[in-house]
Design a protein around this motif. Structure first.
Motif, short mmCIF file in Angstrom:
data_model
loop_
_atom_site.label_atom_id
_atom_site.label_comp_id
_atom_site.label_asym_id
_atom_site.label_seq_id
_atom_site.Cartn_x
_atom_site.Cartn_y
_atom_site.Cartn_z
N ILE A 244 20.97 24.45 42.33
CA ILE A 244 19.65 25.42 43.02
C ILE A 244 19.52 26.37 41.89
N LEU A 245 20.52 26.75 41.22
CA LEU A 245 20.63 27.80 40.20
C LEU A 245 20.67 27.42 38.63
N GLY A 246 20.03 25.77 39.10
CA GLY A 246 19.71 25.37 37.51
C GLY A 246 20.89 24.96 36.46
N LEU A 247 22.16 24.83 37.43
CA LEU A 247 23.19 24.16 36.62
C LEU A 247 23.45 22.77 36.70
N ASN A 248 23.73 22.05 35.64
CA ASN A 248 24.05 20.58 35.90
C ASN A 248 25.68 20.59 35.22
N GLU A 249 26.31 19.22 35.63
CA GLU A 249 27.56 19.03 35.16
C GLU A 249 27.44 18.79 33.89
N GLU A 250 26.65 17.89 33.16
CA GLU A 250 26.81 17.44 31.74
C GLU A 250 26.50 18.96 30.82
N THR A 251 25.69 19.62 30.99
CA THR A 251 25.59 20.82 30.24
C THR A 251 26.76 21.92 30.35
N GLU A 252 27.17 22.21 31.75
CA GLU A 252 28.36 23.13 31.90
C GLU A 252 29.64 22.42 31.53
N HIS A 253 29.78 21.25 31.39
CA HIS A 253 31.09 20.55 30.79
C HIS A 253 31.14 20.84 29.42
N GLN A 254 29.93 20.78 28.49
CA GLN A 254 30.11 21.05 27.16
C GLN A 254 30.06 22.53 27.02
N ARG A 255 29.51 23.35 27.89
CA ARG A 255 29.81 24.98 27.60
C ARG A 255 30.99 25.33 27.89
N ASP A 256 31.64 24.86 29.19
CA ASP A 256 32.84 25.57 29.36
C ASP A 256 33.98 24.84 28.81
N SER A 257 33.97 23.74 28.32
CA SER A 257 34.81 23.02 27.41
C SER A 257 35.33 23.62 25.99
N LYS A 258 34.73 24.47 25.80
CA LYS A 258 34.64 25.13 24.34
C LYS A 258 34.89 26.64 24.50
N GLN A 259 34.38 27.10 25.23
CA GLN A 259 34.07 28.58 24.88
C GLN A 259 34.99 29.31 26.21
N PHE A 260 35.62 28.89 27.22
CA PHE A 260 36.16 29.66 28.13
C PHE A 260 37.70 29.20 28.52
N CYS A 261 38.66 30.08 28.85
CA CYS A 261 39.76 29.75 29.38
C CYS A 261 40.07 29.35 30.73
#
Length: 232
Positions: free
Chosen positions: A158-175
């Motif tokens: 509902i907030l506009g998040l999707n798994e593929e995009t968040e996987h790419q973002r989270d996997s490189k930037q956050f602990c």
């Protein structure tokens, strides 16, 4: 008037600090009840505080969605109490509230929706992955866990998040270690993937060791087993 005063004080910060320091463990019924009270207070603040009083900054300042994400994982491990169902109700309430903000697009609603989205973006994907990794074979618990997962996934979508995009973002930037300062802010250096499962990343060995002791050991093993399981 009470809510306005409550939201503008630092009582909210004290509540959050207390809950994090005394987070309910498996089978901790009293701790779960205390957490539900905290979730109720934060839910009221996030959804009913007058915009003029800074609803969006409050959502960010106290990481309200991050607290909800932590509660989801605790609910996933405390099925002897009505805790999971209550947590799921809060997720569904936030989802309905977010949908309403989208439908009633206005200058006042935009910053609130953005605050919810930004907060969720820091924890939505990794929490979703952890929920899936924690699934059990017990039929009743499996259904309850699935219901939590579906509610959390719907909220993010509902907030506009999707798994593929968040996987790419989270996997490189956050602990992945929740207590790390880079769990919710970008790490200044590249993170390193867990060599066991590859599903999470850490900013350094210290955070990786803490996460391992905190429960990733079991999650990691489950992910590896599922990855190597023969396909039907």
């Amino acid at each position: 008037m009470f809510l306005v005063h409550f939201a503008s004080s630092d009582v909210l910060g004290s509540i959050r600090d207390a809950m994090i320091c005394h987070w309910p463990i498996v089978g901790d019924g009293v701790g779960c009840i205390s957490l539900l009270y905290a979730l109720h207070i934060y839910h009221k603040v996030a959804t009913t505080t007058p915009v003029a009083r800074g609803r969006a900054p409050l959502i960010r300042r106290y990481d309200i969605i991050g607290l909800l994400a932590r509660a989801i994982l605790s609910a996933n491990a405390n099925f002897d109490h009505p805790f999971p169902e209550r947590v799921r109700e809060y997720i569904d309430d936030y989802a309905a509230f977010s949908r309403l903000l989208r439908e009633r697009h206005s200058k006042e609603n935009v910053p609130v929706l953005k605050a919810l989205t930004d907060s969720a973006q820091n924890c939505w994907y990794i929490t979703l992955m952890q929920l899936r990794a924690m699934q059990t074979d017990d039929p009743v618990m499996h259904w309850e866990q699935g219901a939590l997962e579906r509610s959390w996934q719907t909220f993010g979508e509902i907030l506009g998040l999707n798994e593929e995009t968040e996987h790419q973002r989270d996997s490189k930037q956050f602990c992945a270690w929740r207590e790390c300062q880079y769990h919710e802010a970008k790490s200044p250096k590249p993170t390193t993937a867990c060599k066991g499962c590859g599903a999470v990343r850490y900013c350094g060995k210290i955070c990786q060791a803490k996460a391992w002791k905190d429960g990733h050991k079991q999650v990691c093993k489950r992910i590896k087993n599922e990855a190597h399981a023969p396909k039907e």
